[in-house]
Design a protein around this motif. Structure first.
Motif, short mmCIF file in Angstrom:
data_model
loop_
_atom_site.label_atom_id
_atom_site.label_comp_id
_atom_site.label_asym_id
_atom_site.label_seq_id
_atom_site.Cartn_x
_atom_site.Cartn_y
_atom_site.Cartn_z
N ARG A 69 0.80 -1.28 -0.11
CA ARG A 69 -0.03 -0.18 0.04
C ARG A 69 0.98 1.19 -0.04
O ARG A 69 0.72 2.14 -0.79
CB ARG A 69 -0.97 0.12 1.11
CG ARG A 69 -1.77 1.12 1.12
CD ARG A 69 -2.60 1.63 2.43
NE ARG A 69 -1.76 1.74 3.41
CZ ARG A 69 -1.20 3.14 3.66
NH1 ARG A 69 -1.60 3.90 2.75
NH2 ARG A 69 -0.28 3.40 4.63
N ARG A 70 1.93 1.36 0.79
CA ARG A 70 2.87 2.45 0.77
C ARG A 70 3.62 2.51 -0.52
O ARG A 70 3.87 3.69 -0.97
CB ARG A 70 4.07 2.26 1.94
CG ARG A 70 3.59 2.49 3.57
CD ARG A 70 4.77 2.69 4.29
NE ARG A 70 5.55 1.48 4.03
CZ ARG A 70 5.66 0.49 4.85
NH1 ARG A 70 5.10 0.45 6.12
NH2 ARG A 70 6.59 -0.44 4.60
N ARG A 71 3.63 1.65 -1.14
CA ARG A 71 4.42 1.82 -2.50
C ARG A 71 3.59 2.20 -3.59
O ARG A 71 3.85 2.39 -4.62
CB ARG A 71 5.14 0.39 -2.98
CG ARG A 71 6.31 0.26 -1.93
CD ARG A 71 7.12 -0.92 -2.15
NE ARG A 71 8.22 -1.01 -1.22
CZ ARG A 71 9.15 -2.08 -1.52
NH1 ARG A 71 8.76 -3.08 -2.37
NH2 ARG A 71 9.97 -2.36 -0.48
N GLY A 72 2.16 2.12 -3.34
CA GLY A 72 1.25 2.41 -4.53
C GLY A 72 0.41 1.46 -4.86
O GLY A 72 -0.09 1.70 -5.88
N GLN A 75 -0.88 -1.14 -8.95
CA GLN A 75 -0.49 -0.32 -9.96
C GLN A 75 0.92 0.11 -10.33
O GLN A 75 1.43 0.38 -11.06
CB GLN A 75 -1.46 1.10 -10.09
CG GLN A 75 -3.00 0.82 -10.34
CD GLN A 75 -3.76 0.78 -8.88
OE1 GLN A 75 -2.94 0.47 -7.65
NE2 GLN A 75 -5.09 0.68 -8.96
N ALA A 76 1.54 0.39 -9.00
CA ALA A 76 2.99 0.73 -8.98
C ALA A 76 3.84 -0.28 -9.40
O ALA A 76 4.79 -0.06 -10.34
CB ALA A 76 3.44 1.27 -7.52
#
Length: 104
Positions: A69-72, A75-76
């Motif tokens: 979640r922190r890395r996006g 989609q990231a």
């Protein structure tokens, strides 16, 4: 009258090559090289820098989800894959705006 016969050359050429190679001699050994003792070969193990496998405790699923979640989010990761597979992704030309159609 002489005629050219390739079969004769197929016999003559290998025979000439054999005679020429037999006439060559080895060079005389150098006295400086012959008097020096040969150094013993050094043994180096292929396992010299081996580090044994150590089992690591896996992160909990909650920590793994929070990291994603922190890395996006997914989609990231998808964007990383697309950028890696397309070397010209940063050089893409922007698309021209589409003309707006007036409603009648």
């Amino acid at each position: 009258m002489s005629t050219f016969l390739p079969a004769r050359w197929l016999v003559v050429l290998p025979a000439l090559a054999a005679f020429a190679s037999g006439a060559q001699t080895d060079p005389a050994p150098s006295s400086a090289v012959a008097t020096e003792p040969a150094s013993a070969p050094r043994f180096r193990s292929a396992m010299e820098g081996y580090k044994p496998f150590t089992e690591e405790k896996p992160a909990s699923w909650k920590e793994a989800n929070e990291t994603v979640r922190r890395r996006g989010g997914w989609q990231a990761y998808a964007n990383e894959d697309a950028a890696a597979s397309d070397p010209h992704a940063g050089h893409a030309m922007p698309m021209p705006p589409t003309p707006k159609k007036d409603k009648p």
